[in-house]
Scaffold this motif. Structure first.
Motif, PDB file in Angstrom:
ATOM      1  N   LEU A  87      -6.102 -14.665  -0.005  1.00  0.00           N
ATOM      2  CA  LEU A  87      -7.526 -14.603   0.305  1.00  0.00           C
ATOM      3  C   LEU A  87      -7.745 -14.681   1.812  1.00  0.00           C
ATOM      4  N   ARG A  88      -7.041 -15.566   2.484  1.00  0.00           N
ATOM      5  CA  ARG A  88      -7.188 -15.672   3.936  1.00  0.00           C
ATOM      6  C   ARG A  88      -6.769 -14.372   4.620  1.00  0.00           C
ATOM      7  N   ASN A  89      -5.703 -13.768   4.131  1.00  0.00           N
ATOM      8  CA  ASN A  89      -5.220 -12.529   4.748  1.00  0.00           C
ATOM      9  C   ASN A  89      -6.213 -11.384   4.602  1.00  0.00           C
ATOM     10  N   ILE A  90      -6.760 -11.211   3.415  1.00  0.00           N
ATOM     11  CA  ILE A  90      -7.664 -10.071   3.225  1.00  0.00           C
ATOM     12  C   ILE A  90      -9.047 -10.340   3.796  1.00  0.00           C
ATOM     13  N   ALA A  91      -9.371 -11.624   4.056  1.00  0.00           N
ATOM     14  CA  ALA A  91     -10.669 -11.948   4.658  1.00  0.00           C
ATOM     15  C   ALA A  91     -10.618 -11.921   6.177  1.00  0.00           C
ATOM     16  N   ALA A  92      -9.393 -11.903   6.736  1.00  0.00           N
ATOM     17  CA  ALA A  92      -9.235 -11.931   8.189  1.00  0.00           C
ATOM     18  C   ALA A  92      -9.575 -10.572   8.781  1.00  0.00           C
ATOM     19  N   PRO A  93      -9.932 -10.536  10.073  1.00  0.00           N
ATOM     20  CA  PRO A  93     -10.166  -9.243  10.736  1.00  0.00           C
ATOM     21  C   PRO A  93      -8.928  -8.372  10.630  1.00  0.00           C
ATOM     22  N   ARG A  94      -9.139  -7.088  10.446  1.00  0.00           N
ATOM     23  CA  ARG A  94      -8.004  -6.189  10.301  1.00  0.00           C
ATOM     24  C   ARG A  94      -7.193  -6.151  11.575  1.00  0.00           C
ATOM     25  N   ARG A  95      -5.899  -5.973  11.416  1.00  0.00           N
ATOM     26  CA  ARG A  95      -5.006  -5.967  12.552  1.00  0.00           C
ATOM     27  C   ARG A  95      -3.950  -4.889  12.350  1.00  0.00           C
ATOM     28  N   ARG A  96      -3.395  -4.441  13.457  1.00  0.00           N
ATOM     29  CA  ARG A  96      -2.315  -3.457  13.376  1.00  0.00           C
ATOM     30  C   ARG A  96      -1.021  -4.135  12.955  1.00  0.00           C
ATOM     31  N   PRO A  97      -0.130  -3.437  12.271  1.00  0.00           N
ATOM     32  CA  PRO A  97       1.190  -3.993  12.003  1.00  0.00           C
ATOM     33  C   PRO A  97       1.877  -4.384  13.308  1.00  0.00           C
ATOM     34  N   ALA A  98       2.756  -5.372  13.251  1.00  0.00           N
ATOM     35  CA  ALA A  98       3.355  -5.923  14.455  1.00  0.00           C
ATOM     36  C   ALA A  98       4.125  -4.879  15.258  1.00  0.00           C
ATOM     37  N   ASP A  99       4.767  -3.922  14.577  1.00  0.00           N
ATOM     38  CA  ASP A  99       5.580  -2.957  15.307  1.00  0.00           C
ATOM     39  C   ASP A  99       4.875  -1.617  15.479  1.00  0.00           C
ATOM     40  N   CYS A 100       3.560  -1.622  15.366  1.00  0.00           N
ATOM     41  CA  CYS A 100       2.788  -0.396  15.532  1.00  0.00           C
ATOM     42  C   CYS A 100       2.650  -0.091  17.017  1.00  0.00           C
ATOM     43  N   VAL A 101       2.941   1.138  17.414  1.00  0.00           N
ATOM     44  CA  VAL A 101       2.821   1.497  18.822  1.00  0.00           C
ATOM     45  C   VAL A 101       1.362   1.491  19.223  1.00  0.00           C
ATOM     46  N   ALA A 102       1.081   1.192  20.479  1.00  0.00           N
ATOM     47  CA  ALA A 102      -0.303   1.085  20.944  1.00  0.00           C
ATOM     48  C   ALA A 102      -0.996   2.436  20.878  1.00  0.00           C
ATOM     49  N   GLY A 103      -2.280   2.395  20.547  1.00  0.00           N
ATOM     50  CA  GLY A 103      -3.085   3.601  20.541  1.00  0.00           C
ATOM     51  C   GLY A 103      -2.990   4.363  19.248  1.00  0.00           C
ATOM     52  N   ALA A 135      24.086  -8.938  -2.363  1.00  0.00           N
ATOM     53  CA  ALA A 135      22.992  -9.296  -1.460  1.00  0.00           C
ATOM     54  C   ALA A 135      22.332  -8.040  -0.925  1.00  0.00           C
ATOM     55  N   VAL A 136      21.011  -8.136  -0.709  1.00  0.00           N
ATOM     56  CA  VAL A 136      20.232  -7.032  -0.147  1.00  0.00           C
ATOM     57  C   VAL A 136      19.247  -7.613   0.855  1.00  0.00           C
ATOM     58  N   VAL A 137      18.682  -6.738   1.690  1.00  0.00           N
ATOM     59  CA  VAL A 137      17.579  -7.118   2.578  1.00  0.00           C
ATOM     60  C   VAL A 137      16.374  -6.274   2.201  1.00  0.00           C
ATOM     61  N   LEU A 138      15.270  -6.948   1.893  1.00  0.00           N
ATOM     62  CA  LEU A 138      14.020  -6.271   1.563  1.00  0.00           C
ATOM     63  C   LEU A 138      13.073  -6.329   2.758  1.00  0.00           C
ATOM     64  N   GLY A 139      12.354  -5.233   2.984  1.00  0.00           N
ATOM     65  CA  GLY A 139      11.379  -5.181   4.061  1.00  0.00           C
ATOM     66  C   GLY A 139       9.967  -5.087   3.529  1.00  0.00           C
ATOM     67  N   ARG A 140       9.045  -4.691   4.385  1.00  0.00           N
ATOM     68  CA  ARG A 140       7.648  -4.566   3.970  1.00  0.00           C
ATOM     69  C   ARG A 140       7.512  -3.575   2.820  1.00  0.00           C
ATOM     70  N   ASN A 195       4.604  -9.874  -5.798  1.00  0.00           N
ATOM     71  CA  ASN A 195       5.185  -9.810  -4.463  1.00  0.00           C
ATOM     72  C   ASN A 195       4.551  -8.705  -3.623  1.00  0.00           C
ATOM     73  N   LEU A 196       4.310  -7.551  -4.243  1.00  0.00           N
ATOM     74  CA  LEU A 196       3.742  -6.426  -3.511  1.00  0.00           C
ATOM     75  C   LEU A 196       2.308  -6.720  -3.074  1.00  0.00           C
ATOM     76  N   ARG A 197       1.532  -7.376  -3.936  1.00  0.00           N
ATOM     77  CA  ARG A 197       0.155  -7.703  -3.548  1.00  0.00           C
ATOM     78  C   ARG A 197       0.138  -8.723  -2.414  1.00  0.00           C
ATOM     79  N   ALA A 198       1.025  -9.711  -2.474  1.00  0.00           N
ATOM     80  CA  ALA A 198       1.106 -10.687  -1.384  1.00  0.00           C
ATOM     81  C   ALA A 198       1.452  -9.985  -0.072  1.00  0.00           C
ATOM     82  N   ASP A 199       2.361  -9.023  -0.137  1.00  0.00           N
ATOM     83  CA  ASP A 199       2.748  -8.284   1.060  1.00  0.00           C
ATOM     84  C   ASP A 199       1.590  -7.436   1.575  1.00  0.00           C
ATOM     85  N   PRO A 263      10.575 -11.707  10.546  1.00  0.00           N
ATOM     86  CA  PRO A 263       9.834 -12.349   9.450  1.00  0.00           C
ATOM     87  C   PRO A 263       9.365 -11.404   8.350  1.00  0.00           C
ATOM     88  N   ASP A 264       9.349 -10.099   8.622  1.00  0.00           N
ATOM     89  CA  ASP A 264       8.965  -9.145   7.584  1.00  0.00           C
ATOM     90  C   ASP A 264      10.163  -8.666   6.774  1.00  0.00           C
TER      91      ASP A 264
END
Length: 295
Positions: A87-103, A135-140, A195-199, A263-264
């Motif tokens: 709820l806090r995440n979807i109520a927060a102001p929208r933001r760009r993904p951390a690795d999104c290039v500017a512009g 073992a595996v590594v999962l991302g976004r 898990n997908l909805r939380a992400d 962290p992602d």
């Protein structure tokens, strides 16, 4: 993009519909209830805010909702810790993904987000786990980013898949082999959706997550059914049973570890009890040679 105003409305409606008014000591009123769960005015009363303000929040028309109001709504709706975070995440102001290039992108639209990569040190860790710990590594968006040799043999053949198909949600819902692989497919499907909805709450504008969700909404009736429940539950540990076509039943304990500098990304390990039948079957699987399936 998963529009925040749509997501917050659907989430709050589903959560108030899931509550039993009688269990909260609320009367039926003069007229019989026409819908399940709590009315908007009842949620507002329990949260200590006006009906008009709660209505605007549920309709996505209330900017900059304070933490105290979100906490009050969470208490009124009896939200779990995971649901409060969502709820806090979807109520927060929208933001760009951390690795999104500017512009903006070249066409003036949303910027492109490069596919996540795994650091070489993490891949070495995966490989060092050897022939006994898949073992595996999962991302976004539940993309499989990396795996060790045994991790590439316990479910679908990840090396053989196109990179954009190496995704846990797409495989569970769209690959027919998944239903035969998971002893309790419905439980696995619910785990994936939670898990997908939380992400999606953490990264509402991530194009990869949006692509995965939209493809599943378009092509999987089961995914639509589970997605509409608004379930938010990150399953980070537990036990699962796989019915592997080559070595038989595998009873595995899994643990997920967020990588501190990435962290992602989450490292997921699968282990079997020492001396168990599954431990022996993992050794058999490791000896098969080329991967036949991946987690």
């Amino acid at each position: 993009m998963l529009h925040a105003e749509i997501e917050i409305g659907s989430f709050l409606k589903a959560r108030r519909a899931a509550l039993d008014p009688a269990a909260l000591g609320l009367p039926d009123g003069v007229n019989r209830r026409r819908v399940r769960g709590l009315r908007r005015e009842e949620v507002a009363q329990l949260a200590g805010i006006s009906v008009d303000y709660y209505t605007r929040i549920e309709q996505g028309r209330a900017p900059a909702i304070s933490d105290s109001v979100l906490d009050a709504i969470a208490r009124a709706l009896r939200l779990s810790d995971g649901e409060v975070t969502y709820l806090r995440n979807i109520a927060a102001p929208r933001r760009r993904p951390a690795d999104c290039v500017a512009g903006p992108g070249p066409d003036g639209g949303p910027c492109a987000v490069p596919r996540q990569t795994v650091r070489p040190e993490v891949q070495r860790l995966l490989d060092a786990m050897g022939d006994t710990v898949p073992a595996v590594v999962l991302g976004r968006g539940l993309d499989f980013l990396a795996w060790n040799a045994l991790g590439g043999r316990i479910a679908f053949d990840l090396p053989a898949l196109a990179p954009d198909r190496r995704n846990a949600a797409l495989l569970v819902f769209l690959d027919p082999a998944a239903r035969a692989l998971h002893a309790d497919w419905e439980a696995k499907a619910m785990e994936v959706v939670g898990n997908l909805r939380a992400d999606s709450g953490r990264h509402p504008e991530d194009p990869r997550i949006c692509d995965v969700v939209n493809e599943l909404l378009a092509h999987s009736r089961d995914f639509r059914r589970l997605w509409e429940t608004q379930s938010v539950h990150e399953c980070l540990r537990g036990t699962k049973t796989l019915l592997h076509p080559h070595v038989g039943e595998l009873v595995l304990t899994f643990e997920s570890f967020r990588l501190s500098t990435d962290p992602d990304q989450a490292l997921v390990t699968y282990t079997a009890a020492r001396g168990s039948t599954t431990e022996g079957r993992l050794r058999e699987l490791a000896a098969l040679g080329e991967p036949v399936l991946t987690a």
